[in-house]
Design an enzyme around this catalytic site. Sequence first.
Site, PDB file in Angstrom:
ATOM      1  N   HIS A 125       0.820  -1.224   0.000  1.00  0.00           N
ATOM      2  CA  HIS A 125       0.000   0.000   0.000  1.00  0.00           C
ATOM      3  C   HIS A 125       0.855   1.276   0.000  1.00  0.00           C
ATOM      4  O   HIS A 125       0.326   2.364  -0.247  1.00  0.00           O
ATOM      5  CB  HIS A 125      -0.922   0.033   1.226  1.00  0.00           C
ATOM      6  CG  HIS A 125      -1.987  -1.024   1.213  1.00  0.00           C
ATOM      7  ND1 HIS A 125      -2.836  -1.210   0.145  1.00  0.00           N
ATOM      8  CD2 HIS A 125      -2.326  -1.977   2.132  1.00  0.00           C
ATOM      9  CE1 HIS A 125      -3.659  -2.216   0.414  1.00  0.00           C
ATOM     10  NE2 HIS A 125      -3.367  -2.706   1.604  1.00  0.00           N
ATOM     11  N   ASP A 160      -2.892 -10.563  -2.684  1.00  0.00           N
ATOM     12  CA  ASP A 160      -3.434 -10.107  -1.397  1.00  0.00           C
ATOM     13  C   ASP A 160      -4.905  -9.723  -1.631  1.00  0.00           C
ATOM     14  O   ASP A 160      -5.271  -9.311  -2.732  1.00  0.00           O
ATOM     15  CB  ASP A 160      -2.636  -8.880  -0.933  1.00  0.00           C
ATOM     16  CG  ASP A 160      -2.986  -8.429   0.468  1.00  0.00           C
ATOM     17  OD1 ASP A 160      -2.184  -8.708   1.384  1.00  0.00           O
ATOM     18  OD2 ASP A 160      -4.040  -7.789   0.651  1.00  0.00           O
ATOM     19  N   HIS A 162      -6.429  -7.205  -0.652  1.00  0.00           N
ATOM     20  CA  HIS A 162      -6.563  -5.764  -0.883  1.00  0.00           C
ATOM     21  C   HIS A 162      -5.801  -5.360  -2.140  1.00  0.00           C
ATOM     22  O   HIS A 162      -4.771  -5.950  -2.465  1.00  0.00           O
ATOM     23  CB  HIS A 162      -6.010  -4.983   0.312  1.00  0.00           C
ATOM     24  CG  HIS A 162      -6.672  -5.338   1.610  1.00  0.00           C
ATOM     25  ND1 HIS A 162      -6.206  -6.351   2.416  1.00  0.00           N
ATOM     26  CD2 HIS A 162      -7.772  -4.820   2.211  1.00  0.00           C
ATOM     27  CE1 HIS A 162      -7.010  -6.445   3.483  1.00  0.00           C
ATOM     28  NE2 HIS A 162      -7.956  -5.531   3.383  1.00  0.00           N
ATOM     29  N   ASP A 247      -4.493 -13.002   3.047  1.00  0.00           N
ATOM     30  CA  ASP A 247      -5.807 -12.597   3.566  1.00  0.00           C
ATOM     31  C   ASP A 247      -6.937 -12.881   2.574  1.00  0.00           C
ATOM     32  O   ASP A 247      -8.101 -12.587   2.839  1.00  0.00           O
ATOM     33  CB  ASP A 247      -5.821 -11.125   4.007  1.00  0.00           C
ATOM     34  CG  ASP A 247      -5.160 -10.193   3.020  1.00  0.00           C
ATOM     35  OD1 ASP A 247      -4.794 -10.641   1.910  1.00  0.00           O
ATOM     36  OD2 ASP A 247      -5.006  -8.995   3.356  1.00  0.00           O
TER      37      ASP A 247
END
Length: 335
Positions: A125, A160, A162, A247
């Site tokens: 991120h 991931d 996200h 995740d």
Amino acid sequence: MSILFLTNDLCFDHYPGKQHPERPERLMAVQQGALLSDLGSSLVQTQAESVDRNEILQVHDGRFIAELEKVDAAGGGRIDLDTKMSEHSWRAAQISAGAGVQAIRELAGGSYEAAFCAVRPPGHHATTDQSMGFCFLNNVAIAAQHLIDAGEKVLIVDYDAHHGNGTQDIFYAEPDVFFVSFHQWPLYPGTGRTEETGSGQGQGTTMNLPFPTRTTGDHYRMAWEQIVQPKVAKFNPTWLIISAGFDSHRNDPVASLGLTSGDYSDLTAEIIKAVPSGRRLVFLEGGYDLEALRLSTAAVLRTLAGDPTHPEKSTQNGPGREAVESIAQFHTMNP
Ligand SMILES: [Zn+2]
């Protein structure tokens, strides 16, 4: 041939706070996953080392780095709503960023099929000038930049849950990096629509695959085979970096996708075919269920070693088919 496993116990010392999901126990679970992989002497563990400041500055803004150093010198502090620096966080962040460049140097020796960087804090991120979403430095981007500076063409696959907004942002106009992200939609950070495909000279070298909650592994595999793989083949990468967030596992408490460790094995097995052995680098990103982290790490390591296992069954027939169809349609209309 062996797999190189880079880690460092100093990465336990980053402590973003009580009840924070990105906790030190995650790294313990990943290290246990390495044992669980049962690769014996084929898994070679080495100590991850801190990054050279110049390598950071190839990707990140100097003023931004100076600010992080200031927070570190003050003993830590809050960077954004969910990203907090403790004492020793900065040291852990520099080790996490250094692992990739170190792995690339080790792989050049020709003794390893692949490297797995078991480090934290995660990185995908973080943008050029902003830490966010539990990430300080963009570990994967620093490794990729090191490779493209050496004339390589890099495929980054981020699975991931996200969207890897930081990595996308850093290489959005870069023609020598092909960035692919599979992620849950909608979900933090809110970017990663199918229509985001790169800009300028990097037009067409970003690919986003947003999926609904509870998506099963068969649809990830279908999307890889039908949509991503043909574009990757055209791009013809010389190196692969996987942003391995675990995740997307169905038991994860932060996200709501439907994969298992068996799906991580299947997907990784397809992705690594994109480049020759010895040019494959895997980075831990997110993943907040400790058992899912253990099993998925073991599954991915076995796959990298060419002997895949399925600690849990692969999944199928859940949601996700319509997403594959609509992403495929977009790319047919916008080749
Ligand atoms: Zn994540």
